[in-house]
Each structure stands twice: as structure tokens, then as C-alpha cells.
Design an enzyme around this catalytic site. Structure first.
Site, PDB file in Angstrom:
ATOM      1  N   LYS A 199       0.848  -1.203   0.000  1.00  0.00           N
ATOM      2  CA  LYS A 199       0.000   0.000   0.000  1.00  0.00           C
ATOM      3  C   LYS A 199       0.876   1.242   0.000  1.00  0.00           C
ATOM      4  O   LYS A 199       1.824   1.350   0.785  1.00  0.00           O
ATOM      5  CB  LYS A 199      -0.915  -0.025   1.236  1.00  0.00           C
ATOM      6  CG  LYS A 199      -1.921   1.117   1.295  1.00  0.00           C
ATOM      7  CD  LYS A 199      -2.856   0.948   2.499  1.00  0.00           C
ATOM      8  CE  LYS A 199      -3.897   2.041   2.582  1.00  0.00           C
ATOM      9  NZ  LYS A 199      -4.832   1.848   3.725  1.00  0.00           N
ATOM     10  N   SER A 272      -9.563   2.181   2.718  1.00  0.00           N
ATOM     11  CA  SER A 272      -8.588   2.819   1.857  1.00  0.00           C
ATOM     12  C   SER A 272      -7.525   1.873   1.297  1.00  0.00           C
ATOM     13  O   SER A 272      -6.746   2.259   0.428  1.00  0.00           O
ATOM     14  CB  SER A 272      -7.871   3.931   2.626  1.00  0.00           C
ATOM     15  OG  SER A 272      -7.037   3.387   3.660  1.00  0.00           O
ATOM     16  N   SER A 296     -10.374   0.285   6.976  1.00  0.00           N
ATOM     17  CA  SER A 296      -9.654   0.288   5.703  1.00  0.00           C
ATOM     18  C   SER A 296      -9.112  -1.068   5.277  1.00  0.00           C
ATOM     19  O   SER A 296      -8.657  -1.226   4.143  1.00  0.00           O
ATOM     20  CB  SER A 296      -8.512   1.315   5.743  1.00  0.00           C
ATOM     21  OG  SER A 296      -9.034   2.624   5.712  1.00  0.00           O
TER      22      SER A 296
END
Length: 573
Positions: A199, A272, A296
Site C-alpha cells: 500500500k 482505503s 480500511s
């Protein structure tokens, strides 16, 4: 007469006291003065929910002006995102005993010997354990597997928008090095030669770290790896590149596009950890790294159909990663099967002195088949609004042999807790608000960060402390709720568990339960194209456990996954 802009007001305001300046805007314009007045204080009282007398307002003026001066000094002090607050969150309660130690041990389920498939898609979607077995036996090389994933990224990412930065040169070099080590007889473990996505909140040498946000998309290339990349490199894993994330760790909208759900690319992947979830579900990497502050990991796994582990707060280092909320941020693995998560967790676990909130605790995973000694918590009320897939998962879980006990969530308010997240996040990115760079963010709706960062500045410091005291009460009452309970299973969102367990630091496993018929949805789940053709999209459930009991979560989840038999279903891309 000059009209004060929003940012003019923010420049003369202060944290919770900003309301004093902002609320008195009209009177300040009329009086043509920048000094504090009783009238300005009276207007600000409406925002703070308090009421003072005229004499009390007069008496406060010098004190407030001193406070505003101090705040101006504070704003002039440089505060990089990596500078954590002096007060750090610890999920452990006084007087309680928790697992200690530093070792990580791993024993996975025995796999039958299988030949390497001729179809590269079958190789790409194989569990990490199977890929590891092929690599260890010399039937598949890390370079071959890496090239398969790089080719899939090149072909499918124009549809999914799941990668910000692909690093083919680094990936191939690491894969070749892994193959050379394995050929020489040096085997690092089950992640040796396995390609993954990171990420884009974390630093990796040779790539920029953009945080998915337009104001940071042109940041310099990093010259060192964050702690988790170092740990994964030590386990022999191969970094493919940086997956997308919703800007500043919220949602699935980043500066380049909207990351898509592989099972229905008409809708976003949620976030996210948007790109990590989409890539795992779409077979663009073997596993990925995500984060969770408040949903997330859970939300994009629910939308895209992967598995994810949100570890106990403090178990995995965040050093070298973006801070959104220092007292809430957690790092966890994402994969297509539950046991794959255990393999990644084995590599990530461990104390790191570079992270002020890092805790030293052991991790030991082994498969389980006998759950007769385990107490599984469940609340029958959670069936009321459940989908068929969720109901099936609940029934299969309750039939695995554990003793089923009633679980009740503490009767405490959870909505105030979120204000702490917003306050910390607004502090982490104060410069965006004060400089006006928040206008560069792509997502500008009411629910988006720019509006939230502006509004939360009217929360008072006193209220923020009171919220933290409520958080302590949640920790105490949740500890009591888990007394005599080994695991809890329930819906991801309707259970009411998502918010409080994030704030108490409890671990969570989210895993695929089945499928449902949906039409394209917003990030919050509302149908946005009622006339569109339906699609079969995944549904997930969550399992929660007491602090540091991830091994039980994973062992039970792996057994439930086997019973459900839906983890292998692939999207059509």
C-alpha cells in the site's frame, strides 16, 4: 471592507479555540479590530456548547489572547508526519496479563503434491502455501511467478487502477536473488520468492510515496525501505510495487482514478486499502499489505472478497509509513485465503523501536481441527439484517464444534470516538488546511477529508480529553465482554463492532462468506445505478478475538473457509 476568507480565519484561530475567532467573524468585520472581544466570545460559546456571563467573558480576554499567541508559536514549529505525539496508545489494561515473548513460529496445513498448472491464471490465483511448495520443490521459480504477476498488472490494471507505482526492475532482481538462494540450499521460509504489493503509504527504495493524494504525488523517490518491507525482504518476499490507496488513507479515490472492484469494475473497490484488496482479488499479486484506522482493511475486503487480518494495535511496526491517526493506525496482510495471512503475519510480527507504539509479543500459528474447547461468541440479533451468505457463514461457524455463548457489546456510545480520529488526522495534515492545499484533493464532498479537517477544528481540547476517557471505558468494558469468550463472529458493519474494536485495539479477521446480487454501489454501499444489470459480488464476515489472540482467529477462520468452499471463486476479467 476586506472580507475574511476561511483560511484567514484559520490563521488567527487555534485548535479548539479556533471557534472563538471563526464564530466572531461578523463582529470582527464590523469592529475592524483583530483583538478578542466579549461579543466574539459570546458567538463562539454557541459552537462550544457553553454559556458564560459578560463579566466572565471580560475576564477571559487576556487568557484567550495568550492562548492564541501560544498557538501561533505552535503552528510555526515544523511538525513532519513522522513526529508522533508524546502520549502513545497502549491497548493493554493495568492489572491484566497478556502474552509476552518475541518469537514467531509457523506451521501450516500439509498440502498434497500437485503439479504446476499449465494455465498461468491458475498459478496466479493459487494460495501462497501452494506457490511456496512449488518454489521450494523447484517446480516453479520466483522469476516465473513474478513475471506472471507483472504481466497481469500490465494487462488488467488499466481496468482496475490498483497500482500507483509498479517496480519491475526491483521485482525481477529480488526474484532472481531468491531463486539463486533457494538453488544454493538457503531457504528462508514460505514467503521466499513470493511476490506482493505494498500500500502506497509506506516507503520503498526506488519509488515515491504519494499517500494517494494530489498534494504529494510529486514527492521525491525514497532511498530506503520501511520496516515492514525490510521484514518481508528478510523472509524472501518479492516487492512488485505500490498499490493504490484512497487519498490520505480514506476511500478508493486517489489522484489518478478510482480503484475498481474486480467482481464488478463498474464500482469502486472501497478503501482505503483499495489497490491491495483489488489486486489480491484480481490475482495481480500473491498477497498485499494494507492498513486500517477505521475499516480500511475490512471494507475493501468485504467489497472485493479477499481476506485480511487487522492485528492487535502495536503488533506490527508502522515505521516508515504515513501516520493518519497515531493512536489507531494498524498494518495488516491481505490475501485470498486465511492461512496465507498467517504466513505473512509470521514475517511481520515483532517489536520495532522506531515505532513509539510498537509492542513486543510472540506469534505462533498452527492449524486446528478440534474446536471443542473453544468458546465462540455470537449475538442472535445479528441475524435480523444478514444476507443469505452471512447466515450460512454464521451457521457453519456455530457448527464447527465450539461451545456457542451469547456475546453482548457494551452499552456505551461509540460515535464520539470517531471525533478523536478526525482530530488526530487533522493535526497530521494541518498544513493542507492552513495553506489551502486541501483544495488540490480530488474528493471534495462533505464526507471527504478537506471538509472533515476544517470542521473538526471546532472540537475543544476539553472534549477531546473526555473522548479519550470514554475510550478507556470502552477498553475496560470490552475486556469484560470478552471474558470467557475466545472468538466472536458477526457481520462486518451491522454488528456495531467495527468502531469500538478499532479504538480498543482488538484484532479482527475479515473473510469471504459467499456472494450476493448487487448493482454498482457508492463507497458507503448505497446503490448508485438502480437500472444497471446486476452482478455477483462477494460478501464477507468478521471474527474478533481478545488482544493478541490472532492465532486462534486464523486457525478458526481457516477451518471455516474450508467449510464454506467459496474462497476459490475468481472474478471474470
Amino acid at each position: 471592507m476586506k472580507k475574511n476568507t476561511r483560511r484567514d480565519l484559520l490563521k488567527i484561530g487555534a485548535a479548539g479555540l479556533t471557534g472563538l475567532a471563526a464564530a466572531g467573524r461578523a463582529s470582527a468585520q464590523e469592529e475592524g479590530a483583530g483583538t478578542m472581544t466579549p461579543a466574539r466570545i459570546a458567538e463562539a460559546e454557541k459552537l462550544a456548547g457553553v454559556a458564560y456571563t459578560e463579566a466572565e467573558r471580560e475576564q477571559m480576554i487576556p487568557t484567550i489572547e495568550d492562548q492564541l499567541t501560544a498557538i501561533q508559536q505552535l503552528r510555526a514549529f515544523e511538525k513532519p508526519n513522522s513526529l508522533a505525539p508524546a502520549q502513545t496508545f497502549d491497548p493493554r489494561l493495568p492489572g491484566k496479563t497478556y502474552p509476552t515473548g518475541t518469537e514467531s513460529t509457523l506451521r501450516t496445513a500439509d498440502l498434497p503434491q500437485r503439479p504446476v498448472p499449465a494455465d498461468e491464471a491458475d498459478i496466479a490465483f493459487a494460495p501462497v502455501a501452494q506457490q511456496a511448495a512449488w518454489i521450494k520443490a523447484g517446480l516453479l521459480t520466483s522469476r516465473q511467478l513474478t513475471d506472471i504477476y507483472l504481466a497481469r498488472i500490465e494487462r488488467l490494471d488499466p481496468t482496475l487502477h490498483a497500482w500507483i507505482t509498479v517496480m519491475p526492475d526491483r521485482a525481477r532482481a529480488e526474484a532472481d536473488a531468491a531463486d539463486a538462494e533457494i538453488a544454493s540450499g538457503f531457504y528462508r521460509g514460505p514467503l521466499h520468492g513470493i511476490p506482493y504489493g505494498l500500500k502506497d503509504l509506506f516507503d520503498a527504495k526506488g519509488a515515491a510515496t504519494t499517500w494517494g493524494a494530489a498534494p504529494y504525488k510529486n514527492t521525491p523517490v525514497k532511498d530506503e525501505d520501511c520496516t515492514i518491507v525490510q521484514k518481508l525482504a528478510g523472509a524472501g518476499a518479492v516487492l512488485l510495487g505500490k498499490t493504490t490507496c484512497g487519498a490520505l488513507a480514506y476511500g478508493d479515490i486517489w489522484f489518478g482514478e478510482v480503484t475498481r472492484n474486480p467482481f464488478d469494475p463498474r464500482e469502486g473497490s472501497s478503501g482505503s486499502s483499495a489497490g491491495s484488496a483489488s489486486s489480491v482479488a484480481g490475482g495481480l499479486c500473491a498477497f498485499a499489505i494494507g492498513t486500517e484506522t477505521l475499516g480500511s482493511l475490512v471494507s475493501p475486503s468485504h467489497r472485493c472478497g479477499g481476506s485480511a487480518l487487522r492485528p492487535t494495535f502495536g503488533r506490527v511496526s508502522r515505521a516508515g509509513g504515513m501516520a493518519l491517526c497515531w493512536s489507531l493506525d494498524k498494518v495488516g496482510p491481505m490475501a485470498r485465503s486465511v492461512e496465507d495471512l498467517a504466513m505473512v503475519m509470521w514475517a511481520l510480527n515483532g517489536h520495532d523501536s522506531a515505532d513509539a507504539s510498537s509492542l513486543a509479543t510472540s506469534f505462533s500459528y498452527a492449524p486446528m481441527s478440534d474446536f471443542s474447547g473453544l468458546k465462540l461468541g455470537f449475538n442472535e440479533a445479528w441475524r435480523e439484517n444478514a444476507t443469505e451468505a452471512e447466515l450460512t457463514a454464521f451457521d457453519r461457524a456455530l457448527a464447527l464444534g465450539a461451545e456457542v455463548v451469547e456475546f453482548k457489546l457494551p452499552e456505551l456510545p461509540s460515535a464520539p470516538l470517531v471525533q478523536q480520529l478526525l482530530a488526530e488526522a487533522a493535526a497530521a495534515f494541518e498544513e493542507l488546511t492552513l495553506s489551502g492545499q486541501d483544495d488540490l484533493m480530488v474528493w471534495q464532498e462533505e464526507a471527504a477529508w478537506p471538509n472533515s479537517f476544517r470542521a473538526i477544528r471546532f472540537l475543544t481540547g476539553v472534549d477531546l480529553i473526555q473522548i479519550d476517557r470514554l475510550r478507556r471505558r470502552w477498553m475496560q468494558d470490552m475486556e469484560a465482554a470478552f471474558e470467557g469468550v475466545d472468538l466472536v463472529i458477526g457481520p462486518n458493519f451491522a454488528s456495531g463492532m467495527l468502531t469500538p474494536t478499532n479504538f480498543t485495539g482488538h484484532p479482527c479477521l475479515v473473510m469471504r462468506a459467499g456472494f450476493q446480487e448487487t448493482r454498482p454501489r457508492t463507497i458507503f454501499g448505497a446503490e448508485q445505478a438502480p437500472d444497471a444489470a446486476p452482478a455477483q459480488t462477494p460478501v464477507a464476515v468478521s471474527l474478533w478475538a481478545p488482544l493478541f489472540e490472532e492465532a486462534k482467529l486464523l486457525a478458526f477462520g481457516a477451518a471455516l473457509e474450508q467449510e464454506l468452499g467459496v474462497a476459490d471463486t475468481r472474478p471474470v476479467l
